[in-house]
Structures are given as structure tokens and as C-alpha cells.
Design an enzyme around this catalytic site. Structure first.
Site, PDB file in Angstrom:
ATOM      1  N   ARG A   1     -10.680  19.200 -17.264  1.00  0.00           N
ATOM      2  CA  ARG A   1      -9.387  19.053 -16.949  1.00  0.00           C
ATOM      3  C   ARG A   1      -8.606  19.140 -17.942  1.00  0.00           C
ATOM      4  O   ARG A   1      -8.703  18.071 -18.925  1.00  0.00           O
ATOM      5  CB  ARG A   1      -9.356  18.039 -15.847  1.00  0.00           C
ATOM      6  CG  ARG A   1      -7.803  17.928 -15.353  1.00  0.00           C
ATOM      7  CD  ARG A   1      -7.591  16.979 -13.915  1.00  0.00           C
ATOM      8  NE  ARG A   1      -6.209  17.324 -13.610  1.00  0.00           N
ATOM      9  CZ  ARG A   1      -5.176  16.590 -13.915  1.00  0.00           C
ATOM     10  NH1 ARG A   1      -5.189  16.021 -15.150  1.00  0.00           N
ATOM     11  NH2 ARG A   1      -3.985  16.901 -13.382  1.00  0.00           N
TER      12      ARG A   1
ATOM     13  N   SER B   1      -9.255  18.650  -3.441  1.00  0.00           N
ATOM     14  CA  SER B   1      -8.568  17.336  -3.228  1.00  0.00           C
ATOM     15  C   SER B   1      -7.694  17.346  -2.180  1.00  0.00           C
ATOM     16  O   SER B   1      -7.099  18.126  -1.701  1.00  0.00           O
ATOM     17  CB  SER B   1      -7.449  17.355  -4.569  1.00  0.00           C
ATOM     18  OG  SER B   1      -8.049  17.171  -5.871  1.00  0.00           O
TER      19      SER B   1
ATOM     20  N   LYS C   1      -2.544  11.097 -13.683  1.00  0.00           N
ATOM     21  CA  LYS C   1      -2.161  12.453 -12.998  1.00  0.00           C
ATOM     22  C   LYS C   1      -0.534  12.008 -12.259  1.00  0.00           C
ATOM     23  O   LYS C   1      -0.438  11.510 -11.422  1.00  0.00           O
ATOM     24  CB  LYS C   1      -3.096  12.739 -12.060  1.00  0.00           C
ATOM     25  CG  LYS C   1      -3.078  14.113 -11.554  1.00  0.00           C
ATOM     26  CD  LYS C   1      -4.407  14.511 -10.634  1.00  0.00           C
ATOM     27  CE  LYS C   1      -4.609  16.084 -10.172  1.00  0.00           C
ATOM     28  NZ  LYS C   1      -3.194  16.054  -8.998  1.00  0.00           N
TER      29      LYS C   1
END
Lengths: 212, 212
Positions: B41, B110, B139
Site C-alpha cells: 500500500r 474493505s 489512514k
């Protein structure tokens, strides 16, 4: 067979510049004024939002036979069935894009200088975006301005179709066409114009005059 | 047939947290400590850089039989032959990803809440990432913390494999496993650890203890 495309007057959208009028309204006006190709560019947008934007533009452009190119995101281009992608030197390779999109897709590549041209693997590339012709505030990571002479220098190296890009307006469009390229790409000259249709018409007139 | 994957201890990389030690060194240490799945990521990285990072991780993980998942960028996953992608609610749809990557790819999604679960089209989805379990600084756009109870609420709705995610460390990992899910996903607990191998071992021990 590649989707047909016409580089003559290539509109690249900017999310901030079209915000007040709206993306679709700006592109529709630009098409009415003579834009021949449209690239959706919104580097900060998430994938799902880009898909929605691209679908709206595709619906708008298809009746005019104008191709839609998606900047950078090959996966988004695939998801919406766009006509192609435009890739920078920092993006996926043209070959990787072609592997996802197939033989019919239009694959464009940005090239700044003869040295960058020489270092690029051009297999699978359908056209080059060469610039920036002039300094531009639209793209923070664009290289140094190369002028119409810089465009001509890349023109001399390849038979690939070329569109000049970067800070181009109606005043300099003729000089860029005079460098022997197939068209000019603009952002602010249309997206930030008070009248995008009139701006596109003025650019088309300048291009036609330069083509003689 | 889907690429095999094991959600037990799922490492999600963070570019800032691994910067000092290096991405590959961090992941290698985590694998030595018992990580079973790795997601690359790096939301700010350009495509070409992501491809290079993913290739390095793939070479590292393949001998261990550990699957590599790419966050968000389906085109990058295709370009490197990664085992799959993980998609947020703002990313391309799972169906669009599947159309690019084919039937063997692992597609994760998600989900933050039972309501978000209900609103999601889960066709083509192989596992769910459910959270954030606790508030997290990794995040910025993550939703409100749902706790192990929130994970259990989604667990009750589906037979899909689930990994809890968001602020999970060894202290809470057992409670998340206790919610009935297949594994836990961590970022800081390994990426920001002084000793990523020891951190992964501690998490594995906590998971094993909770599984009984």
C-alpha cells in the site's frame, strides 16, 4: 484495429479549472467549438469517482465520434471501455497498458526531450505528447519548457503522431503546428476560459491558418 | 482456481513507517516472524514506482508461498502478476478488478459497518477487510473505530473470510480473533516496530492463543 483518433485539438481536463462550470458542461462546450480528442485527467481522484467521470464523458463524446482517453489509470480506462490511456514517464509502461487494454486501445506517452524519447520503449505507443512547450502551472512535475523548437527536435526523430502540450494557447498554437506535428493539446486555454466554445474555435482557427 | 491465501497475519505496508529500514527488509523480517499475507500500500506512489516495489516484494515472497496483494491499483497488480488486489469503497469495483485480473486473482474489499456491507456488491469478492477496529493514524480517511464487536457484527452476516484491520496490535489481536474471523491485518504494529520479526512473532502467538 485501433480506435480512430484525431489529435488536431486535444483537450486535457483539469478538475480545478472545470469545477465552477462542471466537467461535462466544459467538455460539451469545447466539443461544440471543435475539440477533436478528450483526455480525462484528475490525478487526485479515487478510482470509483474517476469511473463515474469517465462514463459521463464517454456518453457525451460517443455521439460525436470523439475518442476518450484516460490519464494514467489503465484500470479505470478498462472499467469504462475508454478508447485509450495517456501515460507519463512515471506511469505504467505502454506495454503493460496494452496488455490490459488490448490491441484496439489508443496508448499515448509523454516525452519531454530527445533524450527522453531515446530512453523510451515505444513499442505499442500510438502517439506522443511532447512538451511542455511553455511553462505551465497545471502540472507541478512537468519539466522545463522546450518551446516549438523542442517539439520540432522530437518531430525529427519519429514518424509517430505527435501532439504538442504545455501552456499552449491560440497565440502559440500556430508555431507548434509549424513544428510539423499533428495537433496541439491544451488545458487552461479551454478549461479556464470564460467561453470554452469560443476558445476552442479560436484554437481551431489558429491551427487551420498554420496548416495553410 | 484462486491463488491460495492465508489471512492469519496480514501485513499491510506503509511507505513512511518502512522508510528507515526499507520496504523489502521490513517485509523480509515480518515474514521471518510469521506473516502469512502481504499487501503493498503506497497511495501516493506513481504507477512505475509501484510496479518496481511490487516486483521486489513478489521476488521476496514467492519462495515462501506467500501471496502478494496490491492496494487499489488493479493495473499495477496486472502488470506485475501479483496474486490479487485489495479495494476500498472508493476504488474500482470488485467486478471491474476481476474483469482485468481474471478468475484466479484474489480480490479483497474493505467494509466498515453492517450498513456498508449491505450496500456492497460482493460478487467476485474473496475476503473482507473489516474495520477500523481501533482509531488509527495510518489512514486519514478511515471511518470510526468499530471495535471487536463491530467486526463480530459483520462476521454474523457472511461466510466470506474476514480479516480485522485498523490499529490492531498484539494486545487486541486475540479479541479480534475472538470475534470469529480468519485473521488480523496490521500496519504500524509491524512496520513501525523496532523489531518487525519479534512483532510478527508476538502477533502470531496472540492469534494462536485466541484460537485455542
Amino acid at each position: 484495429m485501433r480506435h480512430p483518433f484525431d489529435l488536431t485539438l486535444y483537450l486535457v481536463t483539469d478538475p480545478r479549472q472545470v469545477a465552477a462550470r462542471g466537467l461535462a458542461a466544459t467538455v460539451a462546450a469545447a466539443v461544440a467549438g471543435g475539440v477533436t480528442l478528450v483526455q480525462l485527467r484528475d490525478p487526485d481522484a479515487h478510482g470509483r469517482d474517476l469511473v463515474a467521470q469517465a462514463r459521463a464523458l464517454k456518453a457525451l463524446l460517443k455521439p460525436h465520434g470523439i475518442a476518450l482517453i484516460v490519464n494514467d489509470r489503465v484500470d479505470v480506462a478498462h472499467a469504462v471501455g475508454a478508447d485509450g490511456v495517456h501515460l507519463g514517464q512515471d506511469d505504467l509502461s505502454p506495454q503493460a497498458a496494452r496488455a490490459i487494454l488490448g490491441p484496439d486501445a489508443i496508448v499515448g506517452l509523454s516525452v519531454g526531450t530527445p533524450a527522453e524519447f531515446a530512453a523510451s520503449d515505444l513499442s505499442g505507443v500510438d502517439y506522443l505528447g511532447v512538451g511542455p512547450v511553455r511553462a505551465t502551472g497545471t502540472k507541478a512535475d512537468a519539466g522545463a519548457a522546450i518551446g516549438p523548437e523542442g517539439v520540432a527536435a522530437v518531430r525529427a526523430l519519429t514518424a509517430l503522431p505527435i501532439v504538442g502540450i504545455g501552456g499552449i494557447d491560440a497565440a502559440i498554437a500556430g508555431a507548434v503546428i509549424g513544428a510539423g506535428v499533428e495537433g496541439v493539446a491544451v488545458v487552461s486555454a479551454i478549461c479556464a476560459a470564460a467561453d470554452p466554445k469560443a476558445a476552442a474555435e479560436a484554437l481551431r482557427a489558429a491551427i487551420s491558418a498554420a496548416r495553410g
